[in-house]
Design an enzyme around this catalytic site. Structure first.
Site, mmCIF file in Angstrom:
data_model
loop_
_atom_site.group_PDB
_atom_site.id
_atom_site.type_symbol
_atom_site.label_atom_id
_atom_site.label_comp_id
_atom_site.label_asym_id
_atom_site.label_seq_id
_atom_site.Cartn_x
_atom_site.Cartn_y
_atom_site.Cartn_z
ATOM 1 N N SER A 1 2.371 7.382 0.150
ATOM 2 C CA SER A 1 1.440 6.202 0.599
ATOM 3 C C SER A 1 2.346 5.277 -0.090
ATOM 4 C CB SER A 1 -0.223 6.542 1.371
ATOM 5 O OG SER A 1 0.095 7.377 -0.765
ATOM 6 N N ARG B 1 3.603 1.592 0.351
ATOM 7 C CA ARG B 1 2.590 0.793 0.497
ATOM 8 C C ARG B 1 3.533 -0.461 -0.353
ATOM 9 N NH1 ARG B 1 -0.976 2.803 -2.378
ATOM 10 N NH2 ARG B 1 -2.729 3.813 -0.934
ATOM 11 N N ASN C 1 4.683 -3.990 1.621
ATOM 12 C CA ASN C 1 3.695 -5.431 0.964
ATOM 13 C C ASN C 1 4.679 -6.010 0.554
ATOM 14 O OD1 ASN C 1 0.673 -5.468 0.963
ATOM 15 N ND2 ASN C 1 1.172 -3.150 0.408
#
Lengths: 156, 281
Positions: free
Chosen positions: B217, B221, B225
């Site tokens: 994660s 992440r 993004n």
């Protein structure tokens, strides 16, 4: 997005950079921050202490002023007393001196009067002789009469 | 930007975008070592290949900020700090505050690690703000190859973000073993959340995916993004003159994303390492 050896390279590079940061970069930066914090703490403490000192000094100054005032008042009082004393003494002295001068003047006057009396006596004798010479005209023995007249003058 | 080159180089907008998303990959294809000419070739290279572009930019930025910190740290003073020292101190204090807030054990490595993470990822994200064609065009000019793949934003490469996350993950395992011992570490998986020995298999089933989800994660992440932001930049670049206000607006918004993602990565690193140091929870 295929995975490849970039993952390994980046992992190793990251670990190395972080290690370098911990060993070389971090300690001086943190040391400086800590030092400044300490300086500020010391400065604040010093300021507080200075304030306390100032208050104490002000208190002491106030007390000293009170004492000085009292002492000054005492000194003034003493000076006044001494001045009065001096004035009294001077008055006494002046009075004594005046009396002494009056006495001397009186003595002088008496002397002068005596001297004048003496001179008067002698002149009276001379005048009397001259008067008698005129009255008698005739040759009365001057020497014989002088004796007589002198004794008369002495009785005056 | 697209129009300037589009007629010559790119047959369509799709090609423009997909070309900008390709990497300059070096590896072994068809039995010899070399750069991949197409994404397909790059995929054929398998694991033992390297994305030269993202790696190069990442290293340049890493050396840049580390040299900057190093030079500043050489002549810091505890007196009145100058402008540059003030700036570095601001970042360092921000990192110290973050670490103090989330990390409750003693470890001299965590704060410098957080500083490195934040600064580096922030700079790599910030490459996003450079107009999308500049760095690739520069690389193409230098290489003399107008069709060169060159990816300018390292954090849009899953390899880079996963590299960070892997390093963090290894540290988490290392410190867990060091602080809790092998038994204590195993206990975390077997006796939580239900502290009953007969529920150990269930606990393992619950805890293990969560544990491995951490690095994944963390990597995804940041990657997600930045990749999404990059794609939007590329699409905006296809719009001709209209791209100027749009690019500006998206870039301003992206300043927030860049900082936030760098901060998040740093904070999560600290939090994960804190969990590795927590003996009882």
């Amino acid at each position: 997005m295929n995975l490849n050896a970039t993952v390994l390279g980046q992992s190793i590079a990251f670990a190395l950079f972080a290690y370098f940061c911990m060993k070389v970069v971090w300690p001086p930066l943190v040391a400086v921050l800590e030092e400044r914090r300490k300086k500020i703490i010391d400065g604040l403490e010093a300021a507080e202490r200075a304030q306390l000192d100032l208050a104490a000094a002000q208190e002491k100054a106030g007390a000293d002023k009170e004492i000085a005032k009292r002492e000054a008042a005492e000194i003034v009082e003493q000076a006044k007393r001494r001045a009065n004393q001096i004035v009294e003494e001077a008055k006494d002295q002046a009075r004594a001196e005046g009396e002494r001068m009056i006495a001397a003047a009186n003595a002088e006057i008496e002397q002068q009067a005596n001297r004048a009396k003496e001179a008067l006596r002698e002149q009276v004798a001379t005048i009397a002789i001259a008067g008698a010479e005129k009255i008698l005209q005739r040759s009365i023995d001057q020497a014989a009469n002088e004796e007589l007249l002198k004794s008369l003058a002495a009785e005056l | 930007m697209a129009e300037a080159n589009g007629d010559v180089l790119y047959a369509s907008g799709t090609e423009y975008v997909s070309h900008h998303l390709g990497f300059l990959t070096y590896g072994k294809v068809d039995g010899h070592w070399g750069f991949a000419h197409t994404p397909e070739e790059a995929a054929q290279m398998g694991f033992w290949a390297i994305n030269v572009d993202t790696m190069l930019i990442s290293m340049i930025l890493g050396v840049l900020f580390m040299a900057f910190y190093y030079l500043v740290s050489r002549k810091v003073t505890s007196g009145v700090p100058g402008g540059v020292q003030n700036f570095v101190e601001m970042i360092v204090e921000f990192v110290i505050e973050s670490v103090d807030g989330a990390f409750h054990a003693k470890n001299k490595f965590v704060a410098p690690l957080a500083l490195t993470t934040f600064s580096w990822i922030f700079l790599m994200n910030a490459m996003d703000l450079v107009p999308v064609d500049w760095i690739p065009l520069f690389a193409q000019t230098v290489a003399g190859d107008s069709h060169l793949y060159f990816k300018a934003v390292p954090t849009t490469d899953i390899n880079i973000t996963l590299g960070f996350a892997t390093a963090v993950f290894i540290m988490v395992i290392y410190y867990s073993l060091k602080v809790k011992g092998p038994l204590g570490f195993a206990n975390d998986f077997l006796m939580h959340p239900f502290p009953k020995w007969y529920l150990a298999p269930l606990n393992l089933l619950l805890e293990l995916p969560g544990f491995f989800a951490k690095p994944v994660s963390l990597a995804l992440r940041l990657y997600g993004n930045m990749f999404a932001g990059e794609v939007i930049f590329l699409v905006i670049a296809l719009l001709g003159w209209y791209q100027l206000p749009l690019h500006f607006a998206w870039a301003v918004f992206h300043i927030l994303v860049i900082t936030l993602q760098a901060y998040l990565f740093m904070m999560l690193t600290i939090v994960y390492l804190n969990q590795a140091h927590q003996v009882d929870h």
